[in-house]
Enzyme design. Structure first.
Site, PDB file in Angstrom:
ATOM      1  N   ILE A 113       0.801  -0.966  -0.429  1.00 58.55           N
ATOM      2  CA  ILE A 113       0.096  -0.571  -0.312  1.00 58.55           C
ATOM      3  C   ILE A 113       0.830   1.109   0.440  1.00 58.55           C
ATOM      4  O   ILE A 113       0.990   2.583  -0.438  1.00 58.55           O
ATOM      5  CB  ILE A 113      -1.111   0.079   0.929  1.00 58.55           C
ATOM      6  CG1 ILE A 113      -1.843  -1.087   1.195  1.00 58.55           C
ATOM      7  CG2 ILE A 113      -2.034   1.136   1.529  1.00 58.55           C
ATOM      8  CD1 ILE A 113      -2.972  -1.155   2.332  1.00 58.55           C
ATOM      9  N   TYR A 130      -1.676  -7.144  17.816  1.00 52.79           N
ATOM     10  CA  TYR A 130      -1.761  -6.432  16.411  1.00 52.79           C
ATOM     11  C   TYR A 130      -2.940  -5.650  16.495  1.00 52.79           C
ATOM     12  O   TYR A 130      -3.418  -4.444  16.461  1.00 52.79           O
ATOM     13  CB  TYR A 130      -1.674  -7.131  15.252  1.00 52.79           C
ATOM     14  CG  TYR A 130      -2.120  -7.058  13.990  1.00 52.79           C
ATOM     15  CD1 TYR A 130      -1.131  -6.322  12.884  1.00 52.79           C
ATOM     16  CD2 TYR A 130      -3.023  -6.833  13.135  1.00 52.79           C
ATOM     17  CE1 TYR A 130      -1.924  -5.220  12.001  1.00 52.79           C
ATOM     18  CE2 TYR A 130      -3.676  -6.480  12.358  1.00 52.79           C
ATOM     19  CZ  TYR A 130      -2.570  -5.597  11.603  1.00 52.79           C
ATOM     20  OH  TYR A 130      -2.789  -4.916  10.191  1.00 52.79           O
ATOM     21  N   LYS A 188      -3.156  -1.857  16.623  1.00 57.89           N
ATOM     22  CA  LYS A 188      -4.401  -0.334  15.527  1.00 57.89           C
ATOM     23  C   LYS A 188      -5.624   0.157  16.083  1.00 57.89           C
ATOM     24  O   LYS A 188      -6.511   0.941  16.265  1.00 57.89           O
ATOM     25  CB  LYS A 188      -5.293  -1.781  14.748  1.00 57.89           C
ATOM     26  CG  LYS A 188      -4.366  -2.016  13.549  1.00 57.89           C
ATOM     27  CD  LYS A 188      -3.500  -1.431  12.920  1.00 57.89           C
ATOM     28  CE  LYS A 188      -2.620  -1.855  12.112  1.00 57.89           C
ATOM     29  NZ  LYS A 188      -2.025  -0.757  10.671  1.00 57.89           N
ATOM     30  N   THR A 242      -1.306  -8.405   0.804  1.00 57.90           N
ATOM     31  CA  THR A 242      -0.237  -7.476   0.695  1.00 57.90           C
ATOM     32  C   THR A 242       1.432  -8.891   1.224  1.00 57.90           C
ATOM     33  O   THR A 242       0.368  -9.913   1.269  1.00 57.90           O
ATOM     34  CB  THR A 242       0.524  -6.484   1.464  1.00 57.90           C
ATOM     35  OG1 THR A 242       0.096  -6.467   2.883  1.00 57.90           O
ATOM     36  CG2 THR A 242      -0.928  -5.410   0.736  1.00 57.90           C
TER      37      THR A 242
END
Length: 334
Positions: free
Chosen positions: A56, A209, A213, A246
């Site tokens: 990205i 994780y 975020k 990705t």
């Protein structure tokens, strides 16, 4: 780590991922292919994109360079960074792309990057906090932080604070400087453990994780509150790129890797599609002067309820300042 508690964050993360994938598929099936948005040229403007050598971030850098911006890729691999610069210069015919080393897992490296950037004596109009790791095994950064929290969140927290004066100097009443931070839908299932931000009591890569975020969303809202209170010509927004094809998935279970390999062409966004909301937040005239938003598919949407807890935002900000060794800027963001 408790064997009983481990599956809970894992299931939450995969559940929210499945919901996003189904939403993306529905959107793809029901929507006509829209024409790519046309944004105004950005000649004379300067941007920093962390993690801009791949995925990205790479697509973000390429598009901003194509619009005329001078873009600096901040990354932790010299070879990957220089290769990205070469490819983008070839694809865009723009010489306004360069690489500067910055390891977001090292507070020392971040400070050195800021010093090198300042030495260029150029303005800063856009900061894209894009880099990150996902579902890595339990390990520490150079400074002893749990890697998800240390790199994804604290690294960007320190980088943003050290560059705030440059952003304020570059923003004007009619053309605000912009801070764009990349979070993800996993923040909806994240839990912020202020008493154990390093996940020492019970480590789960999925929980760590998701927490990182969520922290990025809380940080963005508090930052915008402080910028507004001090009448700074800088805005801060957070974006959700969706589920994107990705290299971030190298630490998922092998079953998920196989499923991704077989179905990503249909269910996942391409890196270019994943970058679209970041680019929109960085240059769209619709976002001029607009901050404190959670953006998904180039639209403002609602983040997790807990992210709007102003007391939690303030407490995380104060604790983060202590962790990275800066004074609490709550009273002097102007």
């Amino acid at each position: 780590m408790s064997l009983l508690s481990a599956p809970v964050p894992l299931l939450r993360v995969y559940w929210i991922g499945l919901l996003v994938i189904l939403h993306q598929l529905r959107h793809r099936l029901l929507s006509r292919c829209p024409a790519a948005p046309v944004f105004p040229t950005q000649n004379g403007k300067v941007a920093i994109v962390t993690g801009g050598a791949k995925g990205i971030g790479y697509q973000t850098v390429k598009h901003l360079a194509r619009l005329g911006m001078h873009v600096i890729i901040a990354g932790n691999s010299e070879s990957e960074g220089q290769e990205a610069v070469r490819k983008i210069q070839e694809e865009t015919s723009s010489g306004k792309v360069e690489f500067l080393y910055c390891d977001l897992a090292s507070m020392k490296s971040i400070r050195q990057f800021v010093q090198r950037f300042r030495a260029k004596n150029c303005p800063l109009h856009v900061l894209v906090n894009n880099a990150g790791v996902m579902l890595v095994p339990e390990r520490k950064t150079e400074d002893g932080f749990e890697e998800h929290f240390g790199l994804n969140y604290l690294g960007h927290f320190l980088l943003t604070n050290l560059l705030l004066d440059k952003l304020r100097q570059s923003g004007t009443h009619s053309h605000n400087a912009r801070i764009i931070t990349v979070s993800s839908a996993t923040h909806y299932v994240g839990k912020l453990h202020l008493s154990d931000l390093q996940s020492r009591c019970s480590y789960s890569p999925h929980g760590a994780y998701a927490q990182s975020k969520l922290a990025l969303v809380l940080f963005t809202y508090q930052l915008q509150h402080l910028l507004t209170a001090n009448e700074s010509h800088v805005t801060a927004n957070v974006v959700d790129p969706g589920v994107v094809n990705t290299e971030l998935y190298k630490h998922v279970f092998w079953v998920v890797k196989v499923a991704k390999w077989m179905t990503a062409w249909l269910f996942f966004k391409t890196p270019e599609e994943g970058a679209s909301t970041t680019i929109y937040a960085a240059v769209s005239p619709e976002m001029e002067g607009v901050g404190g938003c959670y953006l998904y598919n180039e639209e403002r949407t609602k983040s997790a309820d807990i992210a709007y807890d102003e007391e939690l935002q303030r407490r995380l900000w104060t604790e983060s300042c202590k962790m990275v060794g800066i004074s609490d800027k709550s009273s002097r963001v102007s």
